[in-house]
Write an enzyme that holds these catalytic residues in place. Structure first.
Site, PDB file in Angstrom:
ATOM      1  N   ASN A  97       3.390  85.557 -21.190  1.00 40.81           N
ATOM      2  CA  ASN A  97       4.555  84.964 -21.843  1.00 40.81           C
ATOM      3  C   ASN A  97       5.662  85.986 -22.064  1.00 40.81           C
ATOM      4  OD1 ASN A  97       3.186  82.563 -21.952  1.00 40.81           O
ATOM      5  ND2 ASN A  97       2.886  82.555 -24.165  1.00 40.81           N
ATOM      6  N   ARG A 428       5.552  70.498 -10.691  1.00 34.58           N
ATOM      7  CA  ARG A 428       4.554  71.544 -10.450  1.00 34.58           C
ATOM      8  C   ARG A 428       3.247  70.846 -10.085  1.00 34.58           C
ATOM      9  NH1 ARG A 428       6.877  76.161 -12.863  1.00 34.58           N
ATOM     10  NH2 ARG A 428       8.145  75.749 -14.707  1.00 34.58           N
ATOM     11  N   ARG A 458      10.741  76.781 -12.104  1.00 38.12           N
ATOM     12  CA  ARG A 458      10.713  78.243 -12.171  1.00 38.12           C
ATOM     13  C   ARG A 458       9.333  78.830 -11.900  1.00 38.12           C
ATOM     14  NH1 ARG A 458      13.403  79.739 -17.222  1.00 38.12           N
ATOM     15  NH2 ARG A 458      15.330  79.600 -16.024  1.00 38.12           N
ATOM     16  N   HIS A 488      12.894  66.436 -13.715  1.00 34.94           N
ATOM     17  CA  HIS A 488      11.759  66.801 -14.556  1.00 34.94           C
ATOM     18  C   HIS A 488      10.930  65.574 -14.954  1.00 34.94           C
ATOM     19  CE1 HIS A 488       9.900  68.670 -18.293  1.00 34.94           C
ATOM     20  NE2 HIS A 488       9.672  69.596 -17.379  1.00 34.94           N
ATOM     21  N   TYR A 521      -3.709  71.496 -20.705  1.00 30.40           N
ATOM     22  CA  TYR A 521      -2.554  71.049 -21.479  1.00 30.40           C
ATOM     23  C   TYR A 521      -2.849  69.680 -22.084  1.00 30.40           C
ATOM     24  CZ  TYR A 521       0.307  74.441 -18.788  1.00 30.40           C
ATOM     25  OH  TYR A 521       0.821  75.568 -18.206  1.00 30.40           O
ATOM     26  N   ARG A 617       5.870  72.884 -30.862  1.00 31.48           N
ATOM     27  CA  ARG A 617       4.976  73.969 -30.453  1.00 31.48           C
ATOM     28  C   ARG A 617       5.681  75.317 -30.377  1.00 31.48           C
ATOM     29  NH1 ARG A 617       3.748  73.744 -24.447  1.00 31.48           N
ATOM     30  NH2 ARG A 617       5.492  75.211 -24.366  1.00 31.48           N
TER      31      ARG A 617
END
Length: 739
Positions: A97, A428, A458, A488, A521, A617
């Protein structure tokens, strides 16, 4: 399902915070009283009508809030409720991160200063001041990260016979094995570069692993002393497992850095190695594809830009903490960096590569136990998924419930002779994923397959280019969305001939079509054959693949057209109900919240008396707890075993609740500059279920952090016997069960 009232859950919380400073002890301590902020006091003395909602005091800085999120991730490595290898994983995730934060966010701030394009955000902080505070916080966090690794994680792993053996502790037998490994596997492919006028400093790619070596003596050409750079080939593993025959048992690992360091003299025969120090350079990795200059070939422009990603401007230097000052200063000068950009490291310079431990050791008892995701009976393998979707809508929450119905939907459609067309968005997913395989099969089977691939996702750009090529080779129509707007939204539309009519089947989700992510996730999947939603999704695809005016949709909310304004309308409706004395309530769960108009609408609703809970989050620039502005707003962040990724917008709506799930966060880019959708849960049973799951998160007192008015986060600490973890509750309620 846990149905503890929110007020009761909050009343029983014991506030604590994680101390991040230079103290030796790594413990949770009570948060001290915060100093009084005179600007905030002055703001609170105004009446609601007098308060300017554009006042910078009402907003946190986006980048500093991002740093707070990274800090919360790091603290998971201290949480003894996580198994030890999972705690190591959190250290690795924190490292990854931080890499991206420097590559993108810090690099962007530096670019603003370099090109005199400074732009203050709603918080009013100048980019130069933001960089100063980032540096101050990042240095503290990195020091803490390595203390946790060296003083806690490594010793606890050693207690379980997973040992990282430094070169000073190799036995003679181990040293002999390592020497052979260096001779046979490292030396043949490593290329040291001595620095002199004929050997300029090598061009080092972003985040590559290198050594700077101090040399003494005279070489064969008469060159005396000096420095050399040793790039570690990317093909070499950063961790090597010692064979059992040279160890006393357990899992024994050595770092590549130790191996190279121990044999550096063999890279420079006849010279004396005075010192060998590992380092890593972080560069600007943000792609700058200019939409106005790419013509019609976005893919070609992106391929060209990807070549330069590895060699952007320097942003950060990480180097071994025992490296002499003169060598450090030489590198800083070489990379045009300052002391604030220097991070002295007490350990491996790239902790994210420690993830390799999971492949090198087979110790399931040191990790979370695997589980079987839940699966509704009518969606189980072998069932007619189209018949099931005709009977009712389905809502799945991953990873607690299986992602397989989404894959099955596409796989069945690919083989079903009655299916005539498939349309899907991909952000993705991977060129060889089950989703990609199903689309390829469908195209080869003669279906009309149209895929909208967002090439600019990205760090997945190269993978998406490969996916696009594979789908095109199979006969699918591939488009790259809309210039200047990333696609998206998460949508699948299947058109099936049933008798004399064409029926539509739809999947909408909050997360990506990635089977691996669906195990890590939390995300919602919605399966429906609702004709209106099917028509809405069809219209969105029309806009994405063709050219048309804005098409009116019936049930979906669609960014950048209707989503933001409808959210603002729903917030205002709650505020109006509160002003009339009617009950009101807003719960929003997103990954980040930065959009100023949405924040101001929430401030106004709070002023009207609406009780607002925000489960955010990561980044949150809204300041809670300001008297007269946000005293009715509470913000919490859940960090746990799974990455929270669901986006939910709940409005009480005068006893007729509205529940929308979405691909969109409450950010400027999502609501204003991306193609996003939000979809309603019309089935009240499903809407009530989501409300209960939101309440489960609000009742969490073990993995939840509460945002304070000064921008810090306090970790909720339960009283003995009153432990409530949202993720554990959902795992218990939803996993491995048939309904």
């Amino acid at each position: 399902m846990l149905e503890l009232p929110v007020s009761e859950a909050v009343d029983k919380e014991v506030k604590t915070t994680v101390v991040v400073d230079d103290a030796d002890e790594l413990v949770l301590e009570p948060i001290p009283e915060q100093p009084v902020d005179p600007k905030k006091m002055a703001l609170e003395e105004l009446s609601p009508e007098e308060i300017n909602l554009n006042d910078p005091e009402l907003y946190f800085n986006r980048e500093l809030s991002h740093m707070q999120f990274n800090s919360r991730v790091l603290e998971q490595a201290m949480d003894e409720n996580h198994p030890i290898l999972n705690r190591l994983m959190f250290l690795c995730i924190f490292s990854s991160n931080m890499d991206e934060f420097f590559e993108i966010r810090v690099a962007g701030l530096k670019s603003q200063l370099e090109y005199s394009r400074e732009k203050n955000g709603p918080d009013g902080l100048h980019p130069k001041e933001v960089l100063r505070q980032i540096s101050e916080q990042a240095h503290k966090l990195v020091r803490r990260q390595y203390r946790i690794l060296n003083d806690i994680i490594f010793p606890k792993l050693a207690e379980s016979d997973v040992k990282f053996i430094r070169r000073s502790h190799w036995s003679d037998v181990q040293a002999a094995w390592v020497k052979r490994y260096f001779r046979d596997d490292v030396l043949p492919i490593i290329s040291p570069v001595g620095l002199d006028p004929a050997h300029p400093f090598p061009r080092l790619a972003n985040k590559t692993f290198n050594f700077v070596v101090e040399l003494e003596g005279r070489d064969a050409f008469g060159r005396e002393n000096g420095l050399a750079i040793v790039p570690a080939p990317s093909s070499l593993p950063r961790l090597v497992r010692l064979p059992d025959e040279v160890c006393d048992g357990g899992d024994n690992l050595v770092f590549l850095s130790s191996i190279i360091h121990a044999h550096a003299d063999q890279l420079f025969p006849g010279m004396t190695v005075k010192g060998c120090y590992q380092f890593r350079l972080t560069r600007n990795a943000d792609l700058e594809v200019d939409s106005d200059d790419i013509g019609v070939d976005l893919a070609g422009a992106l391929r060209t830009e990807l070549q330069s990603r590895h060699y952007g401007s320097s942003v950060r230097l990480e180097i071994a903490d025992n490296c002499p000052d003169e060598v450090v200063n030489s590198l800083l000068k070489q990379f045009d960096l300052h002391e604030a950009d220097l991070y002295s490291i007490d350990g491996p310079v790239n902790l994210s590569r420690l993830m390799a431990v999971l492949d090198l050791v087979d110790r399931p008892e040191l990790m979370y136990s695997p589980f079987s995701p839940g699966l509704p009976k009518k969606l189980a393998g072998g069932s007619d998924i189209f018949e099931a979707m005709r009977s009712r809508d389905y809502l799945l929450m991953h990873p607690f419930e299986s992602f397989s119905p989404v894959v099955d939907l596409l796989s069945n459609a690919a083989k079903d002779p009655n299916v005539v067309a498939i349309r899907q968005t991909l952000y993705r997913t991977g060129a060889r994923s089950p989703i990609a395989n199903a689309l390829v099969d469908a195209a080869r089977n003669g279906k009309e397959v149209t895929v909208v691939i967002e090439l600019r996702a990205r760090f997945d750009e190269a993978e998406n280019l490969a996916l696009a090529s594979r789908l095109q080779d199979a006969g699918a129509v591939v488009v790259y969305g809309v210039v200047r707007h990333k696609t998206h939204a998460k949508m699948i539309l299947i058109v099936r001939r049933e008798g004399h009519v064409l029926s539509r089947y739809v999947h909408l989700g909050t997360g990506n079509y990635h089977a691996g992510n669906a195990r890590l996730y939390t995300d919602y999947s919605f399966l429906t054959s609702d004709p209106d939603i099917g028509e809405d999704v069809h219209k969105v695809f029309q806009q994405l693949t063709g050219m048309s005016k804005e098409l009116k949709v019936k049930k979906l909310l669609h960014a950048p057209f209707t989503l933001r304004d409808r959210l603002l309308d729903m917030v205002e409706r709650e505020a109006e109900n509160a002003r009339k004395g009617e009950p009101s309530r807003i719960i929003i769960k997103v990954n980040s919240l930065t959009e100023q108009r949405l924040i101001q609408a929430l401030y106004k609703a709070s002023q009207a008396g609406v009780k607002i809970d925000l489960i955010v989050r990561g980044i949150c620039t809204l300041r809670p707890g300001v008297k007269g502005v946000s005293s009715n707003i509470r913000v919490r962040s859940i960090i746990g075993r799974f990455l929270e990724h669901t986006r939910v917008y709940y409005f009480y709506n005068n006893r007729n609740p509205l529940v929308y799930l979405s691909s969109a966060d409450g950010m400027d880019r999502n609501l204003n500059n991306r193609i996003e959708v939000a979809f309603p849960l019309q089935d009240q049973k499903l809407a009530r279920r989501v409300k209960k799951e939101l309440e489960c998160y609000l009742a969490d007192n073990t993995q939840s952090w509460v945002l304070q008015g000064d921008g810090s986060y306090q970790l909720n600490k339960p009283r003995k016997g009153q432990y409530r973890s949202a993720q554990r509750t959902l795992l218990s309620d939803l996993a491995d069960n048939t309904r």
